[in-house]
Each structure stands twice: as structure tokens, then as C-alpha cells.
Scaffold this motif. Structure first.
Motif, PDB file in Angstrom:
ATOM      1  N   GLN A  72      -5.365 -79.743 -40.295  1.00  0.00           N
ATOM      2  CA  GLN A  72      -5.341 -80.971 -39.493  1.00  0.00           C
ATOM      3  C   GLN A  72      -6.682 -81.702 -39.523  1.00  0.00           C
ATOM      4  OE1 GLN A  72      -4.591 -78.274 -36.196  1.00  0.00           O
ATOM      5  NE2 GLN A  72      -5.948 -79.504 -34.913  1.00  0.00           N
ATOM      6  N   ASP A  73      -7.753 -81.027 -39.913  1.00  0.00           N
ATOM      7  CA  ASP A  73      -9.066 -81.661 -39.987  1.00  0.00           C
ATOM      8  C   ASP A  73      -9.347 -82.282 -41.351  1.00  0.00           C
ATOM      9  OD1 ASP A  73      -9.644 -80.920 -37.368  1.00  0.00           O
ATOM     10  OD2 ASP A  73     -10.575 -79.033 -37.960  1.00  0.00           O
ATOM     11  N   PHE A  74      -8.451 -82.058 -42.333  1.00  0.00           N
ATOM     12  CA  PHE A  74      -8.655 -82.607 -43.672  1.00  0.00           C
ATOM     13  C   PHE A  74      -8.368 -84.106 -43.673  1.00  0.00           C
ATOM     14  CE2 PHE A  74      -8.492 -78.989 -46.924  1.00  0.00           C
ATOM     15  CZ  PHE A  74      -8.963 -78.052 -46.019  1.00  0.00           C
ATOM     16  N   LYS A  75      -9.216 -84.863 -44.382  1.00  0.00           N
ATOM     17  CA  LYS A  75      -9.010 -86.296 -44.545  1.00  0.00           C
ATOM     18  C   LYS A  75      -8.702 -86.683 -45.989  1.00  0.00           C
ATOM     19  CE  LYS A  75     -11.809 -87.811 -40.633  1.00  0.00           C
ATOM     20  NZ  LYS A  75     -12.866 -88.757 -40.174  1.00  0.00           N
ATOM     21  N   THR A  76      -8.805 -85.722 -46.901  1.00  0.00           N
ATOM     22  CA  THR A  76      -8.653 -86.032 -48.325  1.00  0.00           C
ATOM     23  C   THR A  76      -7.234 -85.837 -48.836  1.00  0.00           C
ATOM     24  OG1 THR A  76      -9.309 -83.768 -48.889  1.00  0.00           O
ATOM     25  CG2 THR A  76     -11.053 -85.455 -48.848  1.00  0.00           C
ATOM     26  N   ILE A  77      -6.348 -85.235 -48.039  1.00  0.00           N
ATOM     27  CA  ILE A  77      -5.000 -84.939 -48.516  1.00  0.00           C
ATOM     28  C   ILE A  77      -3.946 -85.413 -47.527  1.00  0.00           C
ATOM     29  CG2 ILE A  77      -5.847 -82.889 -49.736  1.00  0.00           C
ATOM     30  CD1 ILE A  77      -4.435 -81.204 -47.561  1.00  0.00           C
ATOM     31  N   ASN A  78      -2.725 -85.551 -48.019  1.00  0.00           N
ATOM     32  CA  ASN A  78      -1.560 -85.748 -47.168  1.00  0.00           C
ATOM     33  C   ASN A  78      -0.947 -84.359 -46.956  1.00  0.00           C
ATOM     34  OD1 ASN A  78       1.046 -86.155 -46.162  1.00  0.00           O
ATOM     35  ND2 ASN A  78       1.289 -88.087 -47.250  1.00  0.00           N
ATOM     36  N   PRO A  79      -1.210 -83.721 -45.820  1.00  0.00           N
ATOM     37  CA  PRO A  79      -0.832 -82.313 -45.647  1.00  0.00           C
ATOM     38  C   PRO A  79       0.656 -82.030 -45.746  1.00  0.00           C
ATOM     39  CG  PRO A  79      -1.527 -83.269 -43.561  1.00  0.00           C
ATOM     40  CD  PRO A  79      -1.850 -84.270 -44.617  1.00  0.00           C
ATOM     41  N   GLU A  80       1.510 -83.004 -45.393  1.00  0.00           N
ATOM     42  CA  GLU A  80       2.955 -82.774 -45.445  1.00  0.00           C
ATOM     43  C   GLU A  80       3.473 -82.713 -46.885  1.00  0.00           C
ATOM     44  OE1 GLU A  80       1.629 -85.197 -43.422  1.00  0.00           O
ATOM     45  OE2 GLU A  80       1.758 -83.939 -41.624  1.00  0.00           O
ATOM     46  N   LYS A  81       2.828 -83.415 -47.795  1.00  0.00           N
ATOM     47  CA  LYS A  81       3.327 -83.496 -49.171  1.00  0.00           C
ATOM     48  C   LYS A  81       2.473 -82.717 -50.173  1.00  0.00           C
ATOM     49  CE  LYS A  81       5.544 -88.038 -48.742  1.00  0.00           C
ATOM     50  NZ  LYS A  81       5.645 -89.407 -49.329  1.00  0.00           N
ATOM     51  N   PHE A  82       1.314 -82.268 -49.781  1.00  0.00           N
ATOM     52  CA  PHE A  82       0.348 -81.737 -50.743  1.00  0.00           C
ATOM     53  C   PHE A  82       0.864 -80.521 -51.499  1.00  0.00           C
ATOM     54  CE2 PHE A  82      -3.110 -78.993 -52.064  1.00  0.00           C
ATOM     55  CZ  PHE A  82      -3.928 -79.875 -52.751  1.00  0.00           C
ATOM     56  N   LYS A  83       0.621 -80.526 -52.821  1.00  0.00           N
ATOM     57  CA  LYS A  83       0.895 -79.379 -53.688  1.00  0.00           C
ATOM     58  C   LYS A  83      -0.254 -79.254 -54.696  1.00  0.00           C
ATOM     59  CE  LYS A  83       5.024 -77.828 -52.459  1.00  0.00           C
ATOM     60  NZ  LYS A  83       5.241 -76.427 -52.018  1.00  0.00           N
ATOM     61  N   LEU A  84      -0.667 -78.021 -54.950  1.00  0.00           N
ATOM     62  CA  LEU A  84      -1.635 -77.735 -56.001  1.00  0.00           C
ATOM     63  C   LEU A  84      -0.934 -76.928 -57.078  1.00  0.00           C
ATOM     64  CD1 LEU A  84      -4.513 -77.595 -57.211  1.00  0.00           C
ATOM     65  CD2 LEU A  84      -4.857 -75.510 -55.867  1.00  0.00           C
ATOM     66  N   ILE A  85      -0.950 -77.437 -58.305  1.00  0.00           N
ATOM     67  CA  ILE A  85      -0.283 -76.783 -59.434  1.00  0.00           C
ATOM     68  C   ILE A  85      -1.340 -76.518 -60.508  1.00  0.00           C
ATOM     69  CG2 ILE A  85       1.507 -76.993 -61.197  1.00  0.00           C
ATOM     70  CD1 ILE A  85       2.843 -79.089 -59.282  1.00  0.00           C
ATOM     71  N   SER A 149      -6.183 -93.095 -66.295  1.00  0.00           N
ATOM     72  CA  SER A 149      -5.240 -93.984 -65.611  1.00  0.00           C
ATOM     73  C   SER A 149      -5.616 -94.065 -64.137  1.00  0.00           C
ATOM     74  CB  SER A 149      -3.800 -93.475 -65.752  1.00  0.00           C
ATOM     75  OG  SER A 149      -3.616 -92.257 -65.057  1.00  0.00           O
ATOM     76  N   GLY A 150      -5.252 -95.184 -63.525  1.00  0.00           N
ATOM     77  CA  GLY A 150      -5.581 -95.396 -62.127  1.00  0.00           C
ATOM     78  C   GLY A 150      -4.480 -94.960 -61.195  1.00  0.00           C
ATOM     79  N   PRO A 151      -4.691 -95.128 -59.882  1.00  0.00           N
ATOM     80  CA  PRO A 151      -3.679 -94.719 -58.900  1.00  0.00           C
ATOM     81  C   PRO A 151      -2.386 -95.505 -59.101  1.00  0.00           C
ATOM     82  CG  PRO A 151      -5.436 -96.021 -57.877  1.00  0.00           C
ATOM     83  CD  PRO A 151      -5.864 -95.741 -59.283  1.00  0.00           C
ATOM     84  N   PRO A 152      -1.257 -94.873 -58.710  1.00  0.00           N
ATOM     85  CA  PRO A 152      -1.139 -93.666 -57.871  1.00  0.00           C
ATOM     86  C   PRO A 152      -1.209 -92.337 -58.614  1.00  0.00           C
ATOM     87  CG  PRO A 152       1.015 -94.593 -58.240  1.00  0.00           C
ATOM     88  CD  PRO A 152       0.049 -95.535 -58.890  1.00  0.00           C
ATOM     89  N   ALA A 153      -1.144 -92.347 -59.943  1.00  0.00           N
ATOM     90  CA  ALA A 153      -1.275 -91.112 -60.717  1.00  0.00           C
ATOM     91  C   ALA A 153      -2.550 -91.226 -61.546  1.00  0.00           C
ATOM     92  CB  ALA A 153      -0.065 -90.891 -61.608  1.00  0.00           C
ATOM     93  N   ASP A 189      -1.532 -91.234 -52.233  1.00  0.00           N
ATOM     94  CA  ASP A 189      -0.750 -92.211 -51.458  1.00  0.00           C
ATOM     95  C   ASP A 189      -1.544 -93.514 -51.336  1.00  0.00           C
ATOM     96  OD1 ASP A 189      -2.679 -91.793 -49.500  1.00  0.00           O
ATOM     97  OD2 ASP A 189      -1.357 -90.627 -48.188  1.00  0.00           O
ATOM     98  N   GLU A 190      -1.054 -94.434 -50.482  1.00  0.00           N
ATOM     99  CA  GLU A 190      -1.699 -95.743 -50.354  1.00  0.00           C
ATOM    100  C   GLU A 190      -3.112 -95.633 -49.813  1.00  0.00           C
ATOM    101  OE1 GLU A 190       1.083 -95.220 -47.742  1.00  0.00           O
ATOM    102  OE2 GLU A 190       1.952 -94.659 -49.672  1.00  0.00           O
ATOM    103  N   SER A 191      -3.407 -94.565 -49.072  1.00  0.00           N
ATOM    104  CA  SER A 191      -4.751 -94.356 -48.517  1.00  0.00           C
ATOM    105  C   SER A 191      -5.623 -93.504 -49.424  1.00  0.00           C
ATOM    106  CB  SER A 191      -4.639 -93.691 -47.135  1.00  0.00           C
ATOM    107  OG  SER A 191      -3.871 -94.481 -46.246  1.00  0.00           O
ATOM    108  N   LEU A 192      -5.148 -93.271 -50.644  1.00  0.00           N
ATOM    109  CA  LEU A 192      -5.843 -92.455 -51.646  1.00  0.00           C
ATOM    110  C   LEU A 192      -5.991 -90.995 -51.224  1.00  0.00           C
ATOM    111  CD1 LEU A 192      -8.635 -94.872 -52.941  1.00  0.00           C
ATOM    112  CD2 LEU A 192      -6.371 -94.431 -53.899  1.00  0.00           C
TER     113      LEU A 192
END
Length: 236
Positions: A72-85, A149-153, A189-192
């Protein structure tokens, strides 16, 4: 909270407020690894460029992953969707990645035990960090080499390096640079904020350097032989 100078490579390090739960009680400092980075980087990206933005984002995520204890203290990720592969393996959620720690998450694989350079399942968050901190006392620097390549990917190439100046898993230090290169896809996401991170690299590049030094038992065998062999004594 300790008062430290601002870190120009990591956003959110000193803008987090007083309710952040830091792993070691206060925000970390990165003076040593920043010096290593500035000495050894191959490119210096203009401020505000996409390359500099990606570099800052990844360094900031690594800072949060290593030093914050609550998602909950992270600002760099979207915690609900985050995946590391990593290297096409199973996707790790934000909580799973935080529990494992950055080293174990990036080195986890499904190879048979006899082919594993490093057994992440036998390490804790703390033991993994201590192993690499001991081996690379000046830090483990990281840089963006190219952005394709730029965002979103965001697709980019990176380099990770340090100097093997302390023991690693029973191997004596060589003092040599160890490094590896890789490719990553950062979906935001839109907030990077990162929603998915895919990383591809060859762990053998890293461990080839870390296992280059002789093991403790090998040195002990040489020392024992030198004490018992008359020919070795004559050479000495």
C-alpha cells in the motif's frame, strides 16, 4: 526519520510522508551505488527524456521493493494488476514479489536443482540481499541502454553491474567487474504505474563472474597439499 539528501535517480524516496513503513526504519541512502553508476554508466540521458524517465522509474521501483514493507506504500506500481514475469516463467503478484525480494524474484526458475546456479527457494528476503551486498560492497548499478517503444508498453535494454570484492556462496572475490545485459517490457497505466514487468536475461552472465573465484574448500585443499607435499615445499 533520518534526514538525507535527495536522490536524483529515485522519485518517491523523500516524498513519501511519515506513514511509510521502511524495512530498516528510515529511507535508504544510495550514495555508494550512485557513485558506481556515475563512474561506470555508458550513457547519460538528457533530463526529461524517455530513457531517463524509464531509468528513474525502474530504480524507484527497486527502491520500494527493497525498502518498503507494505504494498500500500508503493507509488511505482498498480498493486491490483501488477505481475512480474522473468524469462517467460510464472507471473508473480505484487505481494509475492515483495515477499520474495528482488533477487529471489528475478532469479527464481523451474530448472532441476542440479542445473540451478542459485536456489531462490532456499533463500529468504534477508539472506538473498545479504549475499549480494557482501559480494558487491560498492553496490549493484543499473542503467537503461536503449528504449525501443514508448508507453503504454515500454520496451528497453538494460545493463546491471558491480565489482566482485566480497565472498559469494563460498567463492572468494576476484575484484573483477561482473555484469549482465537484458531486455524488458514495462506495461504502465495512465499514471505511468507499472502493471506488468517482463524481464529477459541470461543468469549465466552474472554467475559466471561470481563463481569464477576459488571456493573455500578448494583453497583449503591447496593449502593442505602445500603443507604435506615435499615438492611444493621445495618450490616455495
Amino acid at each position: 526519520m533520518a534526514i538525507v539528501s535527495r536522490d536524483k535517480y529515485r522519485s518517491f524516496l523523500h516524498d513519501a510522508g511519515d506513514n511509510i513503513q521502511w524495512r530498516h526504519g528510515a529511507p535508504p541512502t544510495y550514495d555508494d551505488v550512485n557513485h558506481l553508476f556515475e563512474e561506470g554508466r555508458t550513457k547519460e540521458w538528457p533530463e526529461g527524456s524517455l530513457e531517463e524517465t524509464v531509468q528513474n522509474a525502474v530504480k524507484s521501483w527497486e527502491m520500494e521493493l527493497s525498502h518498503k514493507t507494505r504494498i500500500q506504500d508503493f507509488k511505482t506500481i498498480n498493486p491490483e494488476k501488477f505481475k512480474l514475469i522473468v524469462n517467460g516463467g510464472e507471473g508473480l503478484s505484487a505481494e509475492e514479489t515483495l515477499k520474495l525480494g528482488s533477487y529471489n524474484a528475478l532469479l527464481k526458475n523451474s530448472l532441476p536443482d542440479e542445473f540451478k546456479y542459485y536456489k531462490a527457494e532456499e533463500e529468504t528476503f534477508e539472506s538473498s540481499h545479504e549475499a549480494f551486498r557482501s559480494a558487491l560492497p560498492r553496490g549493484f548499478a543499473w542503467e537503461v541502454l536503449s528504449v525501443y517503444s514508448g508507453p503504454p508498453a515500454i520496451v528497453f535494454k538494460f545493463r546491471h553491474w558491480g565489482y566482485f570484492e566480497g565472498p559469494f556462496k563460498g567463492h572468494a572475490p576476484t575484484g573483477d567487474m561482473v555484469q549482465f545485459f537484458g531486455l524488458a517490457v514495462l506495461k504502465v497505466d495512465e499514471s505511468l504505474r507499472a502493471e506488468e514487468v517482463e524481464v529477459y536475461y541470461d543468469p549465466a552472465e552474472l554467475f559466471g563472474g561470481l563463481f569464477k573465484g576459488p571456493k573455500d574448500e578448494d583453497k583449503a585443499q591447496v593449502a593442505s597439499a602445500s603443507q604435506s607435499c615435499p615438492f611444493i615445499k621445495q618450490i616455495d
